[in-house]
Design an enzyme around this catalytic site. Structure first.
Site, PDB file in Angstrom:
ATOM      1  N   SER A 439       6.247   8.413  -5.470  1.00 50.77           N
ATOM      2  CA  SER A 439       5.133   8.922  -4.664  1.00 50.77           C
ATOM      3  C   SER A 439       5.587   9.311  -3.263  1.00 50.77           C
ATOM      4  CB  SER A 439       3.993   7.919  -4.614  1.00 50.77           C
ATOM      5  OG  SER A 439       4.441   6.616  -4.601  1.00 50.77           O
ATOM      6  N   HIS A 460       3.875  13.406 -10.722  1.00 54.98           N
ATOM      7  CA  HIS A 460       3.267  12.337  -9.928  1.00 54.98           C
ATOM      8  C   HIS A 460       1.888  11.992 -10.467  1.00 54.98           C
ATOM      9  CE1 HIS A 460       1.559  11.034  -5.768  1.00 54.98           C
ATOM     10  NE2 HIS A 460       1.962  10.004  -6.466  1.00 54.98           N
ATOM     11  N   GLU A 472       0.157  15.626 -10.255  1.00 55.26           N
ATOM     12  CA  GLU A 472       0.800  16.545  -9.313  1.00 55.26           C
ATOM     13  C   GLU A 472       2.232  16.780  -9.810  1.00 55.26           C
ATOM     14  OE1 GLU A 472       0.823  14.663  -5.469  1.00 55.26           O
ATOM     15  OE2 GLU A 472       0.770  16.558  -4.406  1.00 55.26           O
ATOM     16  N   ASN A 510      -0.881  12.959  -1.168  1.00 56.36           N
ATOM     17  CA  ASN A 510      -0.639  11.892  -0.196  1.00 56.36           C
ATOM     18  C   ASN A 510      -0.505  12.438   1.221  1.00 56.36           C
ATOM     19  OD1 ASN A 510      -0.830   9.859  -2.025  1.00 56.36           O
ATOM     20  ND2 ASN A 510       1.372   9.735  -2.422  1.00 56.36           N
TER      21      ASN A 510
HETATM   22  P1  NAD Z   1       5.907  -1.679 -10.529  1.00 55.81           P
HETATM   23  O1  NAD Z   1       6.638  -2.564  -9.621  1.00 55.81           O
HETATM   24  O2  NAD Z   1       4.590  -2.110 -11.072  1.00 55.81           O
HETATM   25  O3  NAD Z   1       6.814  -1.294 -11.783  1.00 55.81           O
HETATM   26  C1  NAD Z   1       8.158  -0.976 -11.704  1.00 55.81           C
HETATM   27  C2  NAD Z   1       8.797  -1.414 -13.003  1.00 55.81           C
HETATM   28  O4  NAD Z   1      10.114  -0.913 -13.052  1.00 55.81           O
HETATM   29  C3  NAD Z   1       8.896  -2.930 -13.152  1.00 55.81           C
HETATM   30  O5  NAD Z   1       8.341  -3.326 -14.396  1.00 55.81           O
HETATM   31  C4  NAD Z   1      10.394  -3.196 -13.100  1.00 55.81           C
HETATM   32  O6  NAD Z   1      10.781  -4.314 -13.891  1.00 55.81           O
HETATM   33  C5  NAD Z   1      10.945  -1.909 -13.637  1.00 55.81           C
HETATM   34  N1  NAD Z   1      12.329  -1.679 -13.238  1.00 55.81           N
HETATM   35  C6  NAD Z   1      12.887  -1.847 -12.026  1.00 55.81           C
HETATM   36  N2  NAD Z   1      14.207  -1.552 -12.059  1.00 55.81           N
HETATM   37  C7  NAD Z   1      14.474  -1.165 -13.327  1.00 55.81           C
HETATM   38  C8  NAD Z   1      15.657  -0.741 -13.994  1.00 55.81           C
HETATM   39  N3  NAD Z   1      16.814  -0.649 -13.338  1.00 55.81           N
HETATM   40  N4  NAD Z   1      15.563  -0.417 -15.296  1.00 55.81           N
HETATM   41  C9  NAD Z   1      14.410  -0.518 -15.954  1.00 55.81           C
HETATM   42  N5  NAD Z   1      13.268  -0.929 -15.373  1.00 55.81           N
HETATM   43  C10 NAD Z   1      13.303  -1.257 -14.087  1.00 55.81           C
HETATM   44  O7  NAD Z   1       5.747  -0.291  -9.749  1.00 55.81           O
HETATM   45  P2  NAD Z   1       4.707   0.889  -9.973  1.00 55.81           P
HETATM   46  O8  NAD Z   1       3.556   0.687  -9.082  1.00 55.81           O
HETATM   47  O9  NAD Z   1       4.479   1.053 -11.426  1.00 55.81           O
HETATM   48  O10 NAD Z   1       5.501   2.127  -9.401  1.00 55.81           O
HETATM   49  C11 NAD Z   1       6.547   2.743 -10.100  1.00 55.81           C
HETATM   50  C12 NAD Z   1       6.843   4.094  -9.497  1.00 55.81           C
HETATM   51  O11 NAD Z   1       5.657   4.871  -9.491  1.00 55.81           O
HETATM   52  C13 NAD Z   1       7.323   4.072  -8.052  1.00 55.81           C
HETATM   53  O12 NAD Z   1       8.257   5.096  -7.874  1.00 55.81           O
HETATM   54  C14 NAD Z   1       6.057   4.368  -7.267  1.00 55.81           C
HETATM   55  O13 NAD Z   1       6.305   4.967  -6.018  1.00 55.81           O
HETATM   56  C15 NAD Z   1       5.376   5.343  -8.173  1.00 55.81           C
HETATM   57  N6  NAD Z   1       3.932   5.453  -8.007  1.00 55.81           N
HETATM   58  C16 NAD Z   1       3.170   4.369  -7.805  1.00 55.81           C
HETATM   59  C17 NAD Z   1       1.797   4.503  -7.659  1.00 55.81           C
HETATM   60  C18 NAD Z   1       0.912   3.305  -7.460  1.00 55.81           C
HETATM   61  O14 NAD Z   1      -0.246   3.474  -7.102  1.00 55.81           O
HETATM   62  N7  NAD Z   1       1.420   2.105  -7.675  1.00 55.81           N
HETATM   63  C19 NAD Z   1       1.206   5.765  -7.740  1.00 55.81           C
HETATM   64  C20 NAD Z   1       2.025   6.876  -7.969  1.00 55.81           C
HETATM   65  C21 NAD Z   1       3.382   6.706  -8.108  1.00 55.81           C
END
Ligand code: NAD
Length: 728
Positions: A439, A460, A472, A510
């Site tokens: 994001s 996104h 997006e 964003n």
């Molecule tokens: P999260 O922490 O809930 O999930 C991340 C997951 O990735 C975890 O389950 C973790 O164990 C796994 N992980 C980490 N390193 C890893 C690896 N090397 N190999 C395999 N798995 C691995 O995070 P999230 O909120 O789901 O966000 C994930 C992505 O999405 C980020 O880039 C974030 O910026 C983006 N994002 C988040 C949101 C939101 O509202 N949370 C919205 C849009 C985009």
């Protein structure tokens, strides 16, 4: 070519089959109405015709009025709209009265509707004017009046007929919320009369026509003994309904959606007068809504342009890229959500996380959503098994062999992302398109870890993935057309709405949301009462005030983003005043909803209570407050100017995407049609004047971008469609 086809059988039953040429779904036009009128005249005049079945030559009955026609109607002005609507009422009323002599209650011809599938808008208003509605037992069919969703209301007699048929209380979810049901649900709600096996549809309808008695052709409201169900407004029960409904509508809409108020007025005023008079009132209210620039802005963004984007308006000319097998890296909140929507759309999913427990937890998210669906009767147990069987949860990258798209949703950390990108690309093979769900991190930078940056793209999603309709898509500097087409085809498969933007800090959504949140927080720091900030936003039609929004997305995340942005921007960083507030909030342990403490208080169960009173200890409200208009202008311009800058800088390449993306992505005042729609409604000259006033009082961030100043000078707008009026 005709829209309606006539057939008369040996038994004397005429069938009028609606079959709009060249379209997969019937839509009504004024010419179509004239044809239908002529055929009804023919049926009523011809002694050989005993009755009529109106049906469809397509799998569905009709999708509604052609909204392009409706948008064009405004050009003719109020008189033309009113006359056009009254013309429709005349035809529908002719069907309803069926040529009967109302003194003797004899001589009418039964006219019925036989719906093979979906019947929406005028596609239900026409059946409502007939004497009986039959629907095929087709659970996929949707029946209802969704007009309110695009800023208008049922103006083809639907408002008057449904309220008189069901009473104001039972009609409310159908008219005010645009609730759609399958045929069985529509029958249970009293909207239609019979649900029959598809093969028997026409036969059953014809049999009813031949057996109908004179009394079957008199609608309740054409009978002297008619009483408004649940009581008209002057009846005590009806009075309570209308008082309650009025309060509910204003509470929900904050008075910014003209259609909801006009709809209520049409029902209320209509219930006090005879039926034909009520239709006139409905037509007058409908005309006033259609003349309001809000309705055409909503139709344009939420219907015409949203559909155009979903159909691939900005898709490169590349062969079909539908996804067959998807890899998802990271089974956290976002990855689990992405796996669910993909599996639900019939795509095989390999869901990978660092540990088997984490991967399984991600798959369990789908299970819990499907279980919820079963509880609500929307999902069958067999469907649950089918969807779950498509998700393979594993830690083994070798399982990625054969996937054609990978979406990466691991931690927001460029190094972690680079590591999984390399491993996954190697496992999946050369053809794979690799997408990141980041994001905040620029796509072009992340693409450096890819062996094939032409195949690397940003997709996104917004949280929660299963509910948020916008996706997006971000082109990095090297992203190729096939990657864009792949992303768009994937979004179409999962039935969401895409926008395609170019790579820049925070992309589009964003980029606009953050200044909105920051402006709200900045005002708190200045001594503006938090309640004024929040209510000003609600009265603009924003679903969440800026303080509630940052509580929902997490103050902790806000702190992280602020630190990263400051590091990237250095001396140019403009938001120190905002940071002092959120850093202080974080120090108090108030990290937002997830900790049950933020700008708002929350109960132990997580219900939002009032604004946190402790905030006033640190940032007491000034004795003299800004006017509501000033607060609103600040909140609105904080978002809108950023959208204009995104367009100027080429991050956005299409204003339709800017408007649709704003409404679906962060709930930007839907009544306005989006940031560009809003600017067109107030006019560029007025917008520049507001910017000038805000800049003088609050700083350079409100300076009007050059594009807006040019438009003000030239008297042009963003859309400039004919019939667009400008409010001062
Ligand atoms: P999260 O922490 O809930 O999930 C991340 C997951 O990735 C975890 O389950 C973790 O164990 C796994 N992980 C980490 N390193 C890893 C690896 N090397 N190999 C395999 N798995 C691995 O995070 P999230 O909120 O789901 O966000 C994930 C992505 O999405 C980020 O880039 C974030 O910026 C983006 N994002 C988040 C949101 C939101 O509202 N949370 C919205 C849009 C985009």
């Amino acid at each position: 070519m005709a829209d309606f086809i006539w057939d008369l059988d040996a038994g004397g039953v005429a069938t009028i089959t609606w079959d709009t040429p060249g379209k997969s779904m019937n839509v009504m036009s004024m010419a179509g109405f004239a044809e239908l009128d002529a055929l009804i005249d023919r049926a009523l005049a011809d002694v050989a015709v005993k009755g009529v079945v109106i049906t469809s030559g397509k799998k569905d009955f009709a999708g509604g009025m052609d909204l392009n026609v409706l948008a064009g109607m405004r050009a003719g002005g109020a008189r033309a709209i009113f006359d056009g609507v009254m013309q429709m009422h005349t035809v529908l009323r002719k069907i309803e009265l069926a040529g009967m002599d109302f003194r003797t209650k004899k001589g009418g011809k039964p006219i019925v509707a036989a719906l093979p599938g979906t019947a929406l808008g005028i596609g239900l208003e026409l059946p409502l004017a007939t004497h009986r509605i039959f629907a095929a037992d087709n659970p996929k069919a949707k029946i209802g009046l969704p007009e309110i969703m695009v800023g208008i209301f049922p103006g083809g007699g639907g408002t008057t007929r449904v309220s008189r048929k069901l009473g104001a209380m039972m009609a409310a979810p159908i008219l005010l919320e645009g609730r759609l049901s399958d045929p069985k649900g529509a029958k249970a709600a009293g909207l239609i009369d019979e649900v029959v096996p598809a093969d028997d549809l026409i036969g059953t309808a014809k049999a009813w026509v031949l057996a109908a008695k004179d009394a079957d052709l008199v609608k309740p409201w054409d009978d002297k003994s008619y009483k408004f169900p649940g009581g008209a407004p002057y009846h005590p029960a009806g009075f309570m309904t209308f008082v309650g409904a009025s309060a509910m509508v204003n509470g929900k809409t904050q008075g910014v959606f003209p259609a909801a108020k006009a709809l209520l007025s049409a029902v209320y005023e209509g219930s006090l007068v005879p039926f034909d008079q009520a239709l006139k009132i409905e037509a007058r209210q409908f005309t006033s809504v259609l003349m309001n620039p809000s309705s055409s802005a909503m139709i344009r963004s939420l219907f015409i342009n949203k559909e155009a984007l979903e159909k691939g308006a900005n898709r490169p000319q590349v062969a079909d890229q539908s996804v067959k097998r998807l890899g998802v890296l990271g089974a956290g909140m976002m990855g689990a959500g992405i796996a669910y929507v993909a599996a639900n759309a019939g795509i095989e999913v390999v869901l990978i996380d660092a540990t088997q427990e984490a991967a399984d937890r991600g798959r369990a998210h789908s299970e819990s959503l499907l279980d919820k669906g079963i509880k609500r009767g929307r999902v069958s147990p067999a469907r649950k098994d089918e969807v779950l069987s498509r998700i393979t949860a594993t830690t083994d990258y070798a399982a990625l062999r054969g996937v054609d798209l990978i979406v990466e949703a691991v931690f927001e950390d460029a190094k972690v992302k680079a590591g999984v990108t390399k491993r996954a690309e190697e496992a999946a093979g050369e053809e794979v398109i690799f997408a990141t769900n980041t994001s905040t991190l620029p796509i072009t930078g992340l693409a450096a870890a890819s062996a094939r940056p032409g195949n690397y793209i940003g997709i996104h999603f917004f949280s929660p993935v299963d509910k948020m309709m916008l996706v997006e898509i971000i082109r990095g500097r090297k992203t190729g057309d096939r990657a864009v087409a792949k992303a768009l085809d994937f979004v179409r498969q999962i039935r969401k709405t895409p926008i395609v933007v170019n790579d820049a800090r925070f992309f589009y959504a964003n980029r606009c949301i953050i200044p909105y949140i920051n402006e709200g927080i900045r005002m708190v720091a200045e001594g503006i009462a938090p309640a004024l900030v929040e209510n000003a936003a609600k009265l603009l039609g924003m679903p969440l005030g800026p303080l509630q929004l940052v509580d929902e997305t997490s103050i902790e995340l806000g702190v992280k983003i602020a630190r990263a942005t400051k590091a990237a921007m250095g001396a140019d960083y403009p938001d120190e005043a905002v940071d002092r507030v959120i850093f202080w909030m974080a120090d108090q342990g108030r990290l937002g909803r997830k900790t049950n403490a933020g700008f708002y208080d929350y109960s132990d169960k997580g219900e939002r209570l009032g604004l946190w009173e402790g905030l006033a200890g640190k940032y007491p409200a000034d004795k003299v407050q800004l006017s509501l208009a000033d607060v609103q202008h600040r909140l609105m311009m904080a978002q809108v100017l950023e959208a204009v800058r995104a367009l100027e800088e080429g991050v956005l390449t299409d204003i339709r995407e800017g408007d649709v993306g704003a409404i679906l992505g962060w709930g930007f005042a839907p009544w306005s049609g989006g940031p560009f729609g809003w600017l067109d409604i107030i006019g560029a000259a007025r917008a520049v004047q507001i910017c000038r006033e805000l800049t003088a009082q609050f700083g350079h961030r409100f300076e009007a971008p050059a594009l807006l100043r040019e438009m003000a000078e030239n008297g042009t707008g963003f859309y400039g469609q004919p019939g667009e009026t400008r409010a001062a």
